[in-house]
Design a protein around this motif. Structure first.
Motif, PDB file in Angstrom:
ATOM      1  N   ARG A  24     -10.288   5.788   3.066  1.00  0.00           N
ATOM      2  CA  ARG A  24     -11.507   6.493   2.400  1.00  0.00           C
ATOM      3  C   ARG A  24     -11.331   7.776   2.372  1.00  0.00           C
ATOM      4  O   ARG A  24     -11.910   8.679   1.476  1.00  0.00           O
ATOM      5  N   ALA A  25     -10.344   8.450   3.308  1.00  0.00           N
ATOM      6  CA  ALA A  25     -10.223   9.854   3.412  1.00  0.00           C
ATOM      7  C   ALA A  25      -9.098  10.304   2.396  1.00  0.00           C
ATOM      8  O   ALA A  25      -8.999  11.519   2.114  1.00  0.00           O
ATOM      9  N   TRP A  26      -8.563   9.500   1.600  1.00  0.00           N
ATOM     10  CA  TRP A  26      -7.636   9.638   0.642  1.00  0.00           C
ATOM     11  C   TRP A  26      -8.350  10.200  -0.545  1.00  0.00           C
ATOM     12  O   TRP A  26      -9.588   9.866  -1.004  1.00  0.00           O
ATOM     13  N   PRO A  27      -7.742  11.178  -1.649  1.00  0.00           N
ATOM     14  CA  PRO A  27      -8.448  11.520  -2.871  1.00  0.00           C
ATOM     15  C   PRO A  27      -8.974  10.294  -3.688  1.00  0.00           C
ATOM     16  O   PRO A  27      -8.450   9.255  -3.347  1.00  0.00           O
ATOM     17  N   GLU A  28     -10.022  10.576  -4.392  1.00  0.00           N
ATOM     18  CA  GLU A  28     -10.485   9.497  -5.069  1.00  0.00           C
ATOM     19  C   GLU A  28      -9.383   9.088  -6.203  1.00  0.00           C
ATOM     20  O   GLU A  28      -8.764  10.047  -6.882  1.00  0.00           O
ATOM     21  N   ALA A  29      -9.124   7.739  -6.434  1.00  0.00           N
ATOM     22  CA  ALA A  29      -8.122   7.287  -7.253  1.00  0.00           C
ATOM     23  C   ALA A  29      -8.184   7.980  -8.432  1.00  0.00           C
ATOM     24  O   ALA A  29      -8.990   8.034  -9.242  1.00  0.00           O
ATOM     25  N   ALA A  30      -6.825   8.149  -9.125  1.00  0.00           N
ATOM     26  CA  ALA A  30      -6.967   8.667 -10.565  1.00  0.00           C
ATOM     27  C   ALA A  30      -7.419   7.419 -11.472  1.00  0.00           C
ATOM     28  O   ALA A  30      -7.020   6.512 -11.244  1.00  0.00           O
ATOM     29  N   GLY A  31      -7.867   7.917 -12.502  1.00  0.00           N
ATOM     30  CA  GLY A  31      -8.084   7.015 -13.403  1.00  0.00           C
ATOM     31  C   GLY A  31      -9.483   6.060 -13.247  1.00  0.00           C
ATOM     32  O   GLY A  31      -9.595   4.970 -13.743  1.00  0.00           O
ATOM     33  N   VAL A  66       1.626   3.627  -4.031  1.00  0.00           N
ATOM     34  CA  VAL A  66       1.791   4.161  -2.911  1.00  0.00           C
ATOM     35  C   VAL A  66       0.525   3.956  -2.238  1.00  0.00           C
ATOM     36  O   VAL A  66       0.353   3.700  -1.077  1.00  0.00           O
ATOM     37  N   ARG A  67      -0.593   4.078  -2.834  1.00  0.00           N
ATOM     38  CA  ARG A  67      -1.974   4.012  -2.247  1.00  0.00           C
ATOM     39  C   ARG A  67      -2.051   2.669  -1.676  1.00  0.00           C
ATOM     40  O   ARG A  67      -2.601   2.186  -0.475  1.00  0.00           O
ATOM     41  N   VAL A  68      -1.765   1.288  -2.366  1.00  0.00           N
ATOM     42  CA  VAL A  68      -1.875  -0.299  -2.029  1.00  0.00           C
ATOM     43  C   VAL A  68      -1.022  -0.254  -0.994  1.00  0.00           C
ATOM     44  O   VAL A  68      -0.990  -0.880   0.120  1.00  0.00           O
ATOM     45  N   GLY A  69       0.317   0.435  -1.068  1.00  0.00           N
ATOM     46  CA  GLY A  69       1.343   0.360   0.014  1.00  0.00           C
ATOM     47  C   GLY A  69       0.854   0.715   1.465  1.00  0.00           C
ATOM     48  O   GLY A  69       0.980   0.396   2.433  1.00  0.00           O
ATOM     49  N   VAL A  70       0.157   2.036   1.508  1.00  0.00           N
ATOM     50  CA  VAL A  70      -0.256   2.547   2.485  1.00  0.00           C
ATOM     51  C   VAL A  70      -1.196   1.917   3.083  1.00  0.00           C
ATOM     52  O   VAL A  70      -1.293   1.397   4.411  1.00  0.00           O
ATOM     53  N   ALA A  71      -2.254   1.333   2.454  1.00  0.00           N
ATOM     54  CA  ALA A  71      -3.369   0.511   2.767  1.00  0.00           C
ATOM     55  C   ALA A  71      -2.853  -0.686   3.380  1.00  0.00           C
ATOM     56  O   ALA A  71      -3.357  -1.022   4.562  1.00  0.00           O
ATOM     57  N   ARG A  72      -1.905  -1.333   2.988  1.00  0.00           N
ATOM     58  CA  ARG A  72      -1.087  -2.164   3.464  1.00  0.00           C
ATOM     59  C   ARG A  72      -0.486  -2.127   4.866  1.00  0.00           C
ATOM     60  O   ARG A  72      -0.673  -2.837   5.782  1.00  0.00           O
ATOM     61  N   ASN A 118       9.914   8.933   8.434  1.00  0.00           N
ATOM     62  CA  ASN A 118       8.881   7.972   7.916  1.00  0.00           C
ATOM     63  C   ASN A 118       7.666   9.084   7.174  1.00  0.00           C
ATOM     64  O   ASN A 118       7.460   8.621   5.958  1.00  0.00           O
ATOM     65  N   ILE A 119       7.443  10.178   7.762  1.00  0.00           N
ATOM     66  CA  ILE A 119       6.579  11.039   7.034  1.00  0.00           C
ATOM     67  C   ILE A 119       7.023  11.683   5.778  1.00  0.00           C
ATOM     68  O   ILE A 119       6.419  11.622   4.930  1.00  0.00           O
ATOM     69  N   ALA A 120       8.389  12.130   5.909  1.00  0.00           N
ATOM     70  CA  ALA A 120       8.929  12.616   4.568  1.00  0.00           C
ATOM     71  C   ALA A 120       9.076  11.620   3.491  1.00  0.00           C
ATOM     72  O   ALA A 120       8.928  11.644   2.399  1.00  0.00           O
ATOM     73  N   ASP A 121       9.250  10.357   3.987  1.00  0.00           N
ATOM     74  CA  ASP A 121       9.233   9.160   2.864  1.00  0.00           C
ATOM     75  C   ASP A 121       7.835   9.045   2.416  1.00  0.00           C
ATOM     76  O   ASP A 121       7.864   8.764   0.993  1.00  0.00           O
ATOM     77  N   PHE A 122       6.998   9.202   3.145  1.00  0.00           N
ATOM     78  CA  PHE A 122       5.563   8.918   2.708  1.00  0.00           C
ATOM     79  C   PHE A 122       5.411  10.072   1.707  1.00  0.00           C
ATOM     80  O   PHE A 122       4.859   9.905   0.420  1.00  0.00           O
ATOM     81  N   GLU A 123       5.675  11.246   1.963  1.00  0.00           N
ATOM     82  CA  GLU A 123       5.359  12.564   1.025  1.00  0.00           C
ATOM     83  C   GLU A 123       6.043  12.244  -0.230  1.00  0.00           C
ATOM     84  O   GLU A 123       5.504  12.613  -1.219  1.00  0.00           O
ATOM     85  N   GLN A 124       7.359  11.685   0.057  1.00  0.00           N
ATOM     86  CA  GLN A 124       8.085  11.494  -1.395  1.00  0.00           C
ATOM     87  C   GLN A 124       7.456  10.655  -2.491  1.00  0.00           C
ATOM     88  O   GLN A 124       7.387  10.746  -3.559  1.00  0.00           O
ATOM     89  N   ARG A 125       6.872   9.567  -1.758  1.00  0.00           N
ATOM     90  CA  ARG A 125       6.214   8.500  -2.410  1.00  0.00           C
ATOM     91  C   ARG A 125       4.975   8.906  -3.092  1.00  0.00           C
ATOM     92  O   ARG A 125       4.900   8.542  -4.149  1.00  0.00           O
ATOM     93  N   ILE A 126       4.191   9.557  -2.425  1.00  0.00           N
ATOM     94  CA  ILE A 126       2.791  10.264  -2.897  1.00  0.00           C
ATOM     95  C   ILE A 126       3.190  11.295  -3.882  1.00  0.00           C
ATOM     96  O   ILE A 126       2.509  11.084  -4.885  1.00  0.00           O
ATOM     97  N   ALA A 127       4.227  12.152  -3.703  1.00  0.00           N
ATOM     98  CA  ALA A 127       4.438  13.042  -4.574  1.00  0.00           C
ATOM     99  C   ALA A 127       4.837  12.538  -5.810  1.00  0.00           C
ATOM    100  O   ALA A 127       4.484  12.852  -7.013  1.00  0.00           O
ATOM    101  N   ALA A 128       5.698  11.345  -5.845  1.00  0.00           N
ATOM    102  CA  ALA A 128       6.193  10.556  -7.053  1.00  0.00           C
ATOM    103  C   ALA A 128       4.822  10.045  -7.787  1.00  0.00           C
ATOM    104  O   ALA A 128       5.000   9.800  -9.112  1.00  0.00           O
ATOM    105  N   ALA A 129       4.036   9.459  -6.782  1.00  0.00           N
ATOM    106  CA  ALA A 129       2.567   8.793  -7.380  1.00  0.00           C
ATOM    107  C   ALA A 129       2.038   9.683  -8.406  1.00  0.00           C
ATOM    108  O   ALA A 129       1.308   9.522  -9.305  1.00  0.00           O
ATOM    109  N   VAL A 130       2.066  11.074  -7.744  1.00  0.00           N
ATOM    110  CA  VAL A 130       1.090  12.339  -8.444  1.00  0.00           C
ATOM    111  C   VAL A 130       1.962  12.436  -9.799  1.00  0.00           C
ATOM    112  O   VAL A 130       0.947  12.532 -10.765  1.00  0.00           O
TER     113      VAL A 130
END
Length: 196
Positions: A189-196, A81-87, A130-142
């Motif tokens: 850059r405003a996103w939380p620091e990537a996991a791992g 999702v992070r790479v998807g949002v960046a693109r 679209n915002i709901a879709d972003f939220e679902q994808r981000i939640a799944a990534a978490v």
């Protein structure tokens, strides 16, 4: 004499939709009249009504066509999702400033000054979906551990939507691609620091 009934339409439906898209995108739903549409398409009002029903019917077809051409495909094509949002944000910087069509996002700009509540609500529903879709994808990534556990999917999704909407307006106000690409980079850059 053939067995077919009626005369074939004397215009290319896809070309007509492309023309209507340009008009709605540039001027918005409210300011685009049937006279504007038929003149630009090179057809008479009865042909527009026969093919699309009415202005709203034509606009609905335009919105569907726009979604197919300028949708959120980056989110499906990238591995996270992070790479998807960046693109998605970089794609928006390019598309919102491309010289071959009006600037910004049609789903955002077509709603400007619109007094038709059905059109306003339909466009708002697309943006909110679209915002709901972003939220679902981000939640799944978490949940998968791809994003940090402290990530707030709802806020991050709304932030992403706000950045896209702001980039659209900035493009309409004259921002160039490089400026919007810098906004996209700042947003990531405003996103939380990537996991791992």
């Amino acid at each position: 004499m053939t067995g077919t009934r009626g005369r074939p339409r004397s215009f290319d439906r896809e070309a007509a939709l492309a023309t209507a898209t340009e008009l709605f995108w540039e001027h918005g739903y409210e300011a685009t009249s049937i006279a504007d549409l038929t003149e630009a398409m090179g057809i008479r009002p009865p042909s527009l009504y026969a093919a699309f029903g009415d202005k709203r019917g034509l606009f609905d077809k335009v919105v569907a066509r726009y979604g197919e051409h300028y949708g959120l495909r980056a989110m499906d094509e990238e591995p996270t999702v992070r790479v998807g949002v960046a693109r998605l944000l970089l794609d928006a910087a390019r598309e919102y400033t491309a010289p071959e069509h009006p600037r910004g996002c049609m789903i955002i700009s077509a709603a400007a000054n619109c007094t038709d509540p059905q059109v306003r609500d339909a466009l708002r529903a697309i943006r909110n979906a679209n915002i709901a879709d972003f939220e679902q994808r981000i939640a799944a990534a978490v949940a998968r551990g791809e994003e940090p556990p402290e990530t707030d999917p709802a806020t991050l999704a709304r932030f992403t939507g706000a950045v896209l909407q702001g980039m659209s307006q900035q493009a309409r106000d004259g921002a160039v691609r490089e400026e919007l690409e810098a906004v996209a980079a700042a947003a990531m850059r405003a996103w939380p620091e990537a996991a791992g």
